[in-house]
Design a protein around this motif. Structure first.
Motif, short mmCIF file in Angstrom:
data_model
loop_
_atom_site.label_atom_id
_atom_site.label_comp_id
_atom_site.label_asym_id
_atom_site.label_seq_id
_atom_site.Cartn_x
_atom_site.Cartn_y
_atom_site.Cartn_z
N LEU A 92 8.71 45.74 21.76
CA LEU A 92 9.56 44.91 20.92
C LEU A 92 9.62 43.48 21.43
O LEU A 92 9.59 42.51 20.66
CB LEU A 92 10.97 45.50 20.86
N PHE A 93 9.71 43.31 22.77
CA PHE A 93 9.67 41.96 23.35
C PHE A 93 8.36 41.25 23.01
O PHE A 93 8.35 40.07 22.67
CB PHE A 93 9.84 42.04 24.87
N ALA A 94 7.25 41.99 23.11
CA ALA A 94 5.95 41.39 22.79
C ALA A 94 5.87 41.00 21.32
O ALA A 94 5.31 39.95 20.98
CB ALA A 94 4.84 42.38 23.14
N ALA A 95 6.44 41.84 20.43
CA ALA A 95 6.42 41.52 19.00
C ALA A 95 7.26 40.28 18.71
O ALA A 95 6.88 39.45 17.87
CB ALA A 95 6.93 42.71 18.20
N MET A 96 8.40 40.14 19.40
CA MET A 96 9.24 38.96 19.17
C MET A 96 8.53 37.68 19.61
O MET A 96 8.76 36.61 19.04
CB MET A 96 10.57 39.12 19.93
N GLN A 97 7.67 37.76 20.60
CA GLN A 97 6.91 36.58 21.02
C GLN A 97 5.68 36.36 20.14
O GLN A 97 5.23 35.22 19.99
CB GLN A 97 6.48 36.74 22.48
N LEU A 98 5.14 37.44 19.57
CA LEU A 98 3.92 37.32 18.78
C LEU A 98 4.16 36.59 17.46
O LEU A 98 3.32 35.80 17.02
CB LEU A 98 3.34 38.71 18.51
N VAL A 99 5.30 36.84 16.82
CA VAL A 99 5.55 36.25 15.50
C VAL A 99 5.55 34.72 15.55
O VAL A 99 4.81 34.07 14.77
CB VAL A 99 6.87 36.80 14.91
N PRO A 100 6.32 34.06 16.43
CA PRO A 100 6.23 32.58 16.47
C PRO A 100 4.87 32.09 16.95
O PRO A 100 4.41 31.02 16.53
CB PRO A 100 7.34 32.19 17.45
N ASP A 101 4.21 32.86 17.82
CA ASP A 101 2.87 32.45 18.28
C ASP A 101 1.87 32.48 17.13
O ASP A 101 0.98 31.62 17.05
CB ASP A 101 2.40 33.36 19.42
N LEU A 102 1.99 33.47 16.26
CA LEU A 102 1.10 33.53 15.09
C LEU A 102 1.32 32.33 14.18
O LEU A 102 0.36 31.75 13.65
CB LEU A 102 1.33 34.83 14.32
N ALA A 103 2.59 31.96 13.99
CA ALA A 103 2.88 30.79 13.14
C ALA A 103 2.31 29.52 13.77
O ALA A 103 1.73 28.67 13.06
CB ALA A 103 4.39 30.66 12.95
N ALA A 104 2.44 29.37 15.09
CA ALA A 104 1.89 28.19 15.75
C ALA A 104 0.37 28.18 15.69
O ALA A 104 -0.25 27.12 15.50
CB ALA A 104 2.36 28.16 17.21
N GLU A 105 -0.26 29.34 15.86
CA GLU A 105 -1.72 29.42 15.78
C GLU A 105 -2.20 29.07 14.38
O GLU A 105 -3.22 28.37 14.22
CB GLU A 105 -2.17 30.83 16.15
N ALA A 106 -1.51 29.56 13.35
CA ALA A 106 -1.89 29.22 11.98
C ALA A 106 -1.77 27.72 11.72
O ALA A 106 -2.62 27.12 11.05
CB ALA A 106 -1.03 30.00 10.99
N GLU A 107 -0.72 27.11 12.27
CA GLU A 107 -0.54 25.67 12.09
C GLU A 107 -1.66 24.89 12.78
O GLU A 107 -2.17 23.90 12.22
CB GLU A 107 0.82 25.26 12.66
N GLN A 108 -2.08 25.32 13.95
CA GLN A 108 -3.17 24.65 14.64
C GLN A 108 -4.48 24.78 13.88
O GLN A 108 -5.27 23.84 13.79
CB GLN A 108 -3.31 25.22 16.05
#
Length: 253
Positions: free
Chosen positions: A148-164
């Motif tokens: 669950l901790f990893a999933a909470m970090q993955l969601v904003p990271d995915l958004a940042a990766e998509a923006e890049q």
């Protein structure tokens, strides 16, 4: 939420807030009275605005999807209920005084009330603290907690990766980046983001193995504690729920 008073609700134990919200949610589902539902909505809106320091625009944005769902229940109850006078009376007091309209309004308000109770818990609870509390007091397995901790970090990271990715493509094409990606651009981002998520999943699995997440006693850092504030919020919640039930007394009188 940045003010001192806005942090009061976040300092409470997440399990206490979960219990209070669940009890309030059950009451909202069992009490079929529009006055109780409206009072519940008003109480939560006041708490979010004046205690948690959320902006009215944020509250309105949260209400809209639940209101749309409730409006669907209202129209369905008016149009398809067997004893509804809507089919024969298109206008007039008979429609608004009917049992179908009263039941539809109650369902409409109930949808908003249940949604706002859920929003109250979500806006005032730190997800990390909630997971730690579940691990410490409810025996949540460490493997599931770390996932669950990893999933909470993955969601904003995915958004940042998509923006890049979008910025890189805009610079390569020499065109300005659109505020909202079109259907073609959104589809083209699926495969790269899926590959990024798979790489992150592999790293997470290796990290879980390295931390030795096996069954057995473990120490958990920064576990939310139970304090006198938790007991106070339970008493206050009971009082607020009782005040929301006051319209029931007037309805029976």
């Amino acid at each position: 939420m940045a003010s001192a008073s806005g942090g009061v609700l976040k300092t409470l134990n997440p399990l206490v807030k979960l219990g209070v919200c669940l009890v309030w949610l059950i009451a909202a589902m069992l009490v079929f009275n529009p006055g109780f539902q409206a009072a519940t909505i008003m109480a939560i809106v006041l708490v979010l605005i004046f205690v948690n320091r959320n902006s009215p625009a944020t509250i309105l944005a949260l209400i809209v999807p639940f209101a749309l769902f409730g409006f669907g229940m209202l129209t369905t109850n008016l149009l398809f209920r067997r004893d509804s006078p809507f089919a024969t009376v298109l206008a007039g007091e008979a429609l608004f005084a009917s049992a179908a309209f009263s039941a539809g309004v109650t369902l409409f308000l109930r949808s908003i009330a249940c949604g706002m109770i859920s929003a109250l818990f979500a806006l005032t609870t730190d997800p990390g603290a909630f997971v730690r509390a579940l691990m410490a007091y409810c025996r949540l397995p460490p493997r599931l907690g770390y996932a669950l901790f990893a999933a909470m970090q993955l969601v904003p990271d995915l958004a940042a990766e998509a923006e890049q990715m979008r910025l890189a493509r805009a610079m390569k094409s020499g065109r300005p980046r659109r505020a909202v990606p079109g259907p073609r651009e959104a589809v083209s981002l699926v495969i790269p983001l899926l590959a990024y998520a798979i790489r992150r999943a592999g790293r997470t699995a290796i990290a879980m193995e390295a931390r030795g997440l096996s069954p057995g006693p473990r120490t958990i850092a920064n576990v939310p504690r139970f304090t006198w504030r938790d007991g106070a919020i339970v008493v206050i919640a009971i009082g607020v729920t009782a005040l929301c039930g006051v319209p029931l007394l007037f309805g029976r009188a």
